[in-house]
Design a protein around this motif. Sequence first.
Motif, PDB file in Angstrom:
ATOM      1  N   GLY A  18      61.371   8.176  44.681  1.00  0.00           N
ATOM      2  CA  GLY A  18      60.086   8.340  44.020  1.00  0.00           C
ATOM      3  C   GLY A  18      59.363   7.051  43.667  1.00  0.00           C
ATOM      4  O   GLY A  18      58.266   7.102  43.124  1.00  0.00           O
ATOM      5  N   VAL A  19      59.968   5.903  43.960  1.00  0.00           N
ATOM      6  CA  VAL A  19      59.335   4.620  43.651  1.00  0.00           C
ATOM      7  C   VAL A  19      58.852   4.006  44.963  1.00  0.00           C
ATOM      8  O   VAL A  19      59.660   3.702  45.845  1.00  0.00           O
ATOM      9  CB  VAL A  19      60.310   3.659  42.941  1.00  0.00           C
ATOM     10  N   PRO A  20      57.536   3.813  45.110  1.00  0.00           N
ATOM     11  CA  PRO A  20      57.031   3.296  46.376  1.00  0.00           C
ATOM     12  C   PRO A  20      57.511   1.876  46.682  1.00  0.00           C
ATOM     13  O   PRO A  20      57.701   1.071  45.777  1.00  0.00           O
ATOM     14  CB  PRO A  20      55.505   3.313  46.207  1.00  0.00           C
ATOM     15  N   LEU A  21      57.708   1.637  47.956  1.00  0.00           N
ATOM     16  CA  LEU A  21      58.029   0.310  48.475  1.00  0.00           C
ATOM     17  C   LEU A  21      56.848  -0.124  49.330  1.00  0.00           C
ATOM     18  O   LEU A  21      56.190   0.706  49.954  1.00  0.00           O
ATOM     19  CB  LEU A  21      59.278   0.359  49.352  1.00  0.00           C
ATOM     20  N   ALA A  22      56.598  -1.401  49.387  1.00  0.00           N
ATOM     21  CA  ALA A  22      55.516  -1.906  50.224  1.00  0.00           C
ATOM     22  C   ALA A  22      55.943  -3.212  50.858  1.00  0.00           C
ATOM     23  O   ALA A  22      56.633  -4.015  50.230  1.00  0.00           O
ATOM     24  CB  ALA A  22      54.243  -2.102  49.405  1.00  0.00           C
ATOM     25  N   VAL A  23      55.543  -3.403  52.105  1.00  0.00           N
ATOM     26  CA  VAL A  23      55.748  -4.675  52.786  1.00  0.00           C
ATOM     27  C   VAL A  23      54.382  -5.212  53.200  1.00  0.00           C
ATOM     28  O   VAL A  23      53.451  -4.455  53.451  1.00  0.00           O
ATOM     29  CB  VAL A  23      56.659  -4.546  54.034  1.00  0.00           C
ATOM     30  N   GLU A  24      54.295  -6.515  53.205  1.00  0.00           N
ATOM     31  CA  GLU A  24      53.083  -7.183  53.674  1.00  0.00           C
ATOM     32  C   GLU A  24      53.503  -8.132  54.784  1.00  0.00           C
ATOM     33  O   GLU A  24      54.417  -8.936  54.596  1.00  0.00           O
ATOM     34  CB  GLU A  24      52.408  -7.939  52.541  1.00  0.00           C
ATOM     35  N   ALA A  25      52.848  -8.001  55.934  1.00  0.00           N
ATOM     36  CA  ALA A  25      53.163  -8.845  57.080  1.00  0.00           C
ATOM     37  C   ALA A  25      51.959  -9.716  57.400  1.00  0.00           C
ATOM     38  O   ALA A  25      50.837  -9.224  57.483  1.00  0.00           O
ATOM     39  CB  ALA A  25      53.531  -7.981  58.280  1.00  0.00           C
ATOM     40  N   HIS A  26      52.211 -10.998  57.549  1.00  0.00           N
ATOM     41  CA  HIS A  26      51.173 -11.938  57.965  1.00  0.00           C
ATOM     42  C   HIS A  26      51.427 -12.227  59.442  1.00  0.00           C
ATOM     43  O   HIS A  26      52.518 -12.706  59.807  1.00  0.00           O
ATOM     44  CB  HIS A  26      51.219 -13.204  57.112  1.00  0.00           C
ATOM     45  N   ILE A  27      50.448 -11.871  60.271  1.00  0.00           N
ATOM     46  CA  ILE A  27      50.629 -11.962  61.714  1.00  0.00           C
ATOM     47  C   ILE A  27      49.633 -12.946  62.325  1.00  0.00           C
ATOM     48  O   ILE A  27      48.575 -13.221  61.754  1.00  0.00           O
ATOM     49  CB  ILE A  27      50.501 -10.569  62.371  1.00  0.00           C
ATOM     50  N   LEU A  28      49.994 -13.458  63.481  1.00  0.00           N
ATOM     51  CA  LEU A  28      49.166 -14.417  64.205  1.00  0.00           C
ATOM     52  C   LEU A  28      49.095 -13.957  65.663  1.00  0.00           C
ATOM     53  O   LEU A  28      50.091 -13.468  66.211  1.00  0.00           O
ATOM     54  CB  LEU A  28      49.798 -15.808  64.119  1.00  0.00           C
ATOM     55  N   HIS A  29      47.942 -14.069  66.285  1.00  0.00           N
ATOM     56  CA  HIS A  29      47.728 -13.651  67.673  1.00  0.00           C
ATOM     57  C   HIS A  29      47.918 -12.150  67.846  1.00  0.00           C
ATOM     58  O   HIS A  29      48.333 -11.695  68.909  1.00  0.00           O
ATOM     59  CB  HIS A  29      48.648 -14.397  68.649  1.00  0.00           C
ATOM     60  N   ALA A  30      47.645 -11.383  66.829  1.00  0.00           N
ATOM     61  CA  ALA A  30      47.734  -9.926  66.903  1.00  0.00           C
ATOM     62  C   ALA A  30      46.595  -9.350  66.075  1.00  0.00           C
ATOM     63  O   ALA A  30      46.143  -9.964  65.105  1.00  0.00           O
ATOM     64  CB  ALA A  30      49.080  -9.442  66.377  1.00  0.00           C
ATOM     65  N   THR A  31      46.135  -8.175  66.450  1.00  0.00           N
ATOM     66  CA  THR A  31      45.039  -7.539  65.721  1.00  0.00           C
ATOM     67  C   THR A  31      45.542  -6.650  64.597  1.00  0.00           C
ATOM     68  O   THR A  31      44.828  -6.391  63.639  1.00  0.00           O
ATOM     69  CB  THR A  31      44.160  -6.704  66.667  1.00  0.00           C
ATOM     70  N   ARG A  32      46.773  -6.179  64.724  1.00  0.00           N
ATOM     71  CA  ARG A  32      47.366  -5.338  63.680  1.00  0.00           C
ATOM     72  C   ARG A  32      48.874  -5.285  63.886  1.00  0.00           C
ATOM     73  O   ARG A  32      49.385  -5.799  64.882  1.00  0.00           O
ATOM     74  CB  ARG A  32      46.785  -3.929  63.693  1.00  0.00           C
ATOM     75  N   ALA A  33      49.549  -4.660  62.953  1.00  0.00           N
ATOM     76  CA  ALA A  33      50.996  -4.463  63.085  1.00  0.00           C
ATOM     77  C   ALA A  33      51.314  -2.993  62.857  1.00  0.00           C
ATOM     78  O   ALA A  33      50.757  -2.353  61.966  1.00  0.00           O
ATOM     79  CB  ALA A  33      51.755  -5.323  62.085  1.00  0.00           C
ATOM     80  N   VAL A  34      52.173  -2.460  63.688  1.00  0.00           N
ATOM     81  CA  VAL A  34      52.696  -1.116  63.483  1.00  0.00           C
ATOM     82  C   VAL A  34      53.944  -1.271  62.616  1.00  0.00           C
ATOM     83  O   VAL A  34      54.827  -2.073  62.926  1.00  0.00           O
ATOM     84  CB  VAL A  34      53.058  -0.443  64.829  1.00  0.00           C
ATOM     85  N   VAL A  35      53.996  -0.515  61.536  1.00  0.00           N
ATOM     86  CA  VAL A  35      55.139  -0.584  60.633  1.00  0.00           C
ATOM     87  C   VAL A  35      55.854   0.766  60.669  1.00  0.00           C
ATOM     88  O   VAL A  35      55.242   1.811  60.468  1.00  0.00           O
ATOM     89  CB  VAL A  35      54.688  -0.920  59.191  1.00  0.00           C
ATOM     90  N   VAL A  36      57.154   0.726  60.947  1.00  0.00           N
ATOM     91  CA  VAL A  36      57.955   1.936  61.060  1.00  0.00           C
ATOM     92  C   VAL A  36      59.110   1.837  60.071  1.00  0.00           C
ATOM     93  O   VAL A  36      59.816   0.825  60.025  1.00  0.00           O
ATOM     94  CB  VAL A  36      58.514   2.114  62.491  1.00  0.00           C
ATOM     95  N   TRP A  37      59.309   2.884  59.268  1.00  0.00           N
ATOM     96  CA  TRP A  37      60.369   2.922  58.259  1.00  0.00           C
ATOM     97  C   TRP A  37      61.512   3.804  58.754  1.00  0.00           C
ATOM     98  O   TRP A  37      61.289   4.847  59.363  1.00  0.00           O
ATOM     99  CB  TRP A  37      59.825   3.493  56.954  1.00  0.00           C
TER     100      TRP A  37
END
Length: 196
Positions: A18-37
């Motif tokens: 019940g407690v949310p987790l969050a990740v932040e990714a700083h990327i280079l040479h990419a338009t976005r990141a797909v995040v899979v849990w």
Amino acid sequence: TIMSVHTFEDFEARVFVGVPLAVEAHILHATRAVVVWFADSVEVCRESYSYTPSKEDTGKRLSVLIIPIRPGHSGEGCEEAFEYQNPVEALPSLPLIHPMRDAWTIRSRDSTLNNELRVLSYNLLADLYASRKVDQAVMYNHCPVEFLARRRRMPLLLYEMLVYQPDVICLQEVDASIFSGLFRPCLESQGYQGYY
């Protein structure tokens, strides 16, 4: 390229149902990141920088796969995986609060129609005051030291904030690192905007 990945306590915090987790990714040479849990290597969430563990995740280890994507490149070979060090735990029992909490946290359908505003104000006890040996020995000698550890205490305080379903959250004694590493990203994932 994934330049850096951040989450509260660098994947070493305690993880609770019940407690949310969050990740932040700083990327280079990419338009976005797909995040899979994943929970014990089984996919549980895709395309989200946050995940809230469910009761079914209890005892399982969570991991996150980050895949940087750009037009013309699938991200294959550039992905990185990270694992939370602690398995998902059930929330601790609070026998004095749980029986009354339901009455305090239920929001009627009429509350939004009546323009009601729910405000939560909470003094978190700055980690500085909870982690000093002198304070632990004098002020909090009645409390086990592991309960004062920010890796356990702060995720539980986040849960406490969210369970009341407030429209506005006002916090006191918030450490800058805890705001930026835990509260801001996790509360943003729940639709809040944060100001420090």
